[in-house]
Design a protein around this motif. Structure first.
Motif, PDB file in Angstrom:
ATOM      1  N   LEU A  25       0.827  -1.215   0.000  1.00 60.37           N
ATOM      2  CA  LEU A  25       0.000   0.000   0.000  1.00 60.37           C
ATOM      3  C   LEU A  25       0.858   1.260   0.000  1.00 60.37           C
ATOM      4  O   LEU A  25       0.587   2.212  -0.738  1.00 60.37           O
ATOM      5  N   ALA A  26       1.908   1.260   0.819  1.00 60.97           N
ATOM      6  CA  ALA A  26       2.773   2.438   0.879  1.00 60.97           C
ATOM      7  C   ALA A  26       3.509   2.637  -0.441  1.00 60.97           C
ATOM      8  O   ALA A  26       3.654   3.771  -0.922  1.00 60.97           O
ATOM      9  N   GLN A  29       1.205   4.142  -3.044  1.00 55.73           N
ATOM     10  CA  GLN A  29       1.014   5.581  -2.879  1.00 55.73           C
ATOM     11  C   GLN A  29       2.223   6.364  -3.394  1.00 55.73           C
ATOM     12  O   GLN A  29       2.074   7.445  -3.977  1.00 55.73           O
ATOM     13  N   ARG A  30       3.408   5.815  -3.224  1.00 54.58           N
ATOM     14  CA  ARG A  30       4.587   6.430  -3.825  1.00 54.58           C
ATOM     15  C   ARG A  30       4.462   6.410  -5.345  1.00 54.58           C
ATOM     16  O   ARG A  30       4.828   7.378  -6.024  1.00 54.58           O
ATOM     17  N   GLY A  31       3.953   5.306  -5.852  1.00 54.39           N
ATOM     18  CA  GLY A  31       3.750   5.204  -7.286  1.00 54.39           C
ATOM     19  C   GLY A  31       2.774   6.253  -7.792  1.00 54.39           C
ATOM     20  O   GLY A  31       2.976   6.835  -8.872  1.00 54.39           O
ATOM     21  N   GLU A  63      13.551   0.048  -4.633  1.00 48.91           N
ATOM     22  CA  GLU A  63      14.521   0.306  -3.565  1.00 48.91           C
ATOM     23  C   GLU A  63      13.826   0.501  -2.230  1.00 48.91           C
ATOM     24  O   GLU A  63      14.280   0.001  -1.190  1.00 48.91           O
ATOM     25  N   TYR A  64      12.710   1.213  -2.239  1.00 41.69           N
ATOM     26  CA  TYR A  64      11.933   1.413  -1.004  1.00 41.69           C
ATOM     27  C   TYR A  64      11.428   0.080  -0.465  1.00 41.69           C
ATOM     28  O   TYR A  64      11.545  -0.209   0.738  1.00 41.69           O
ATOM     29  N   ILE A  65      10.852  -0.760  -1.340  1.00 41.20           N
ATOM     30  CA  ILE A  65      10.312  -2.045  -0.908  1.00 41.20           C
ATOM     31  C   ILE A  65      11.414  -2.925  -0.339  1.00 41.20           C
ATOM     32  O   ILE A  65      11.268  -3.540   0.733  1.00 41.20           O
ATOM     33  N   ARG A  66      12.525  -3.009  -1.051  1.00 41.84           N
ATOM     34  CA  ARG A  66      13.642  -3.832  -0.589  1.00 41.84           C
ATOM     35  C   ARG A  66      14.153  -3.365   0.772  1.00 41.84           C
ATOM     36  O   ARG A  66      14.398  -4.186   1.662  1.00 41.84           O
ATOM     37  N   LEU A 109      -2.513   5.354 -18.357  1.00 34.32           N
ATOM     38  CA  LEU A 109      -3.597   4.367 -18.263  1.00 34.32           C
ATOM     39  C   LEU A 109      -3.634   3.790 -16.855  1.00 34.32           C
ATOM     40  O   LEU A 109      -2.596   3.537 -16.241  1.00 34.32           O
ATOM     41  N   HIS A 110      -4.842   3.519 -16.361  1.00 29.48           N
ATOM     42  CA  HIS A 110      -5.013   3.122 -14.962  1.00 29.48           C
ATOM     43  C   HIS A 110      -4.877   1.619 -14.749  1.00 29.48           C
ATOM     44  O   HIS A 110      -5.562   1.044 -13.888  1.00 29.48           O
ATOM     45  N   ALA A 111      -4.025   0.961 -15.488  1.00 30.92           N
ATOM     46  CA  ALA A 111      -3.850  -0.491 -15.352  1.00 30.92           C
ATOM     47  C   ALA A 111      -2.417  -0.790 -14.930  1.00 30.92           C
ATOM     48  O   ALA A 111      -1.627  -1.354 -15.685  1.00 30.92           O
ATOM     49  N   TRP A 112      -2.076  -0.406 -13.714  1.00 30.63           N
ATOM     50  CA  TRP A 112      -0.767  -0.723 -13.144  1.00 30.63           C
ATOM     51  C   TRP A 112      -0.937  -0.935 -11.647  1.00 30.63           C
ATOM     52  O   TRP A 112      -1.936  -0.529 -11.054  1.00 30.63           O
ATOM     53  N   CYS A 113       0.041  -1.573 -11.051  1.00 28.06           N
ATOM     54  CA  CYS A 113      -0.080  -1.924  -9.638  1.00 28.06           C
ATOM     55  C   CYS A 113       1.299  -2.219  -9.071  1.00 28.06           C
ATOM     56  O   CYS A 113       2.295  -2.294  -9.800  1.00 28.06           O
ATOM     57  N   VAL A 114       1.347  -2.406  -7.774  1.00 28.10           N
ATOM     58  CA  VAL A 114       2.524  -2.912  -7.070  1.00 28.10           C
ATOM     59  C   VAL A 114       2.238  -4.350  -6.682  1.00 28.10           C
ATOM     60  O   VAL A 114       1.174  -4.644  -6.119  1.00 28.10           O
TER      61      VAL A 114
END
Length: 275
Positions: A25-26, A29-31, A63-66, A109-114
């Motif tokens: 989720l975090a 939001q960065r994305g 990098e943030y996730i890692r 386009l609104h078709a992306w995610c983490v």
């Protein structure tokens, strides 16, 4: 069909499940912050392929996730689309796609995610797919069900491919020879297809019953690891994606509702299993 995975009881899945939801989720939001200012992004193309993109957003978010996961679980390994592998032999291995659907992301386009998944002892065990454009967090842990936000999800009850939409995709380096024949067979069987540009989201939609199946001629593990747990827990089926070093090299990929899996697999033919 792969055998039912064993649920590990000597790994702290509670802490990791809470962490993967929080971090996904975090990161999403960065994305979104990058997405709103995407005109300022520097976009590069991998290996000269104009369809395979990477941006500074992909790299900074990974990098943030890692950093977050390594800080909380220093003994775990990491495999990311942009940052490569670290400690692949670890019992717990995080598999990360910081932005799945980069081409959609950079084109508004609104078709992306983490997408963040965890393998334990070589089995997909938990995962989270965060879609900030629609305020949806798909998540699952083996033995605990699959959810979108707080609502349980199940694979479609369809018995024929004509009863719903099938997600599709192809990747240019290999496999595209099988793509058009599959589409022809699907249409001849009364089915219809959709491609949204994000393998993680289309896998999540199979788990949620929005799609009856999803076939990709070649997919990478970071695109689907989290989603495979969702499909498992939602009662869907998948092919043997991890054979022949699929974790690192990718493979043909099929996830589907149980009532249509065999029909879709027959339409794909021997290439699904690498023959």
């Amino acid at each position: 069909m792969p055998t039912a995975p064993r649920i590990p009881h000597d790994v702290d899945l509670d802490a990791r499940y809470a962490a993967v939801k929080r971090v996904a989720l975090a990161a999403a939001q960065r994305g979104m912050a990058f997405y709103r200012d995407r005109e300022a992004l520097t976009v590069m193309h991998k290996g000269g392929d104009q369809q395979d993109m990477v941006s500074i957003a992909d790299r900074q978010i990974e990098e943030y996730i890692r950093a977050d996961l390594s800080r909380e679980f220093p003994e775990d390994g990491l495999l990311g689309e942009e940052g490569g592998a670290a400690d692949l032999q670890a019992r717990c291995l995080w598999v990360i796609d910081p932005i799945d659907g980069t081409a959609c992301f950079v084109n508004g386009l609104h078709a992306w995610c983490v997408s963040i998944g965890l393998m334990v002892d070589g089995e997909p065990t938990l995962g989270a797919i965060a879609d900030p454009n629609h305020d949806e967090l798909f998540h699952a842990c083996l033995g605990r069900g699959a959810f979108v936000n707080d609502a349980p999800i199940r694979a479609s009850a369809a018995r024929q491919v004509s009863e719903g939409l099938t997600g599709v995709g192809t990747f240019h380096p290999r496999g595209k020879a099988h793509f058009i024949p599959f589409l022809q067979g699907l249409l001849s069987s009364g089915g219809m297809f959709i491609r949204n540009g994000s393998g993680a989201l289309m896998t999540a939609y199979v788990a949620a019953g929005r799609l009856i199946g999803y076939y990709e001629t070649e997919l990478k593990s970071w695109d689907c690891l989290a989603g495979l747990v969702l499909v498992q827990e939602a009662g869907g089926r998948r092919n043997d994606f991890f054979r022949n070093n699929g974790l690192l090299d990718g493979n043909p990929y099929l996830v589907a509702a149980p009532g249509v899996y065999e029909q879709l697999a027959a339409l794909i033919g021997p290439s699904l299993d690498g023959d």
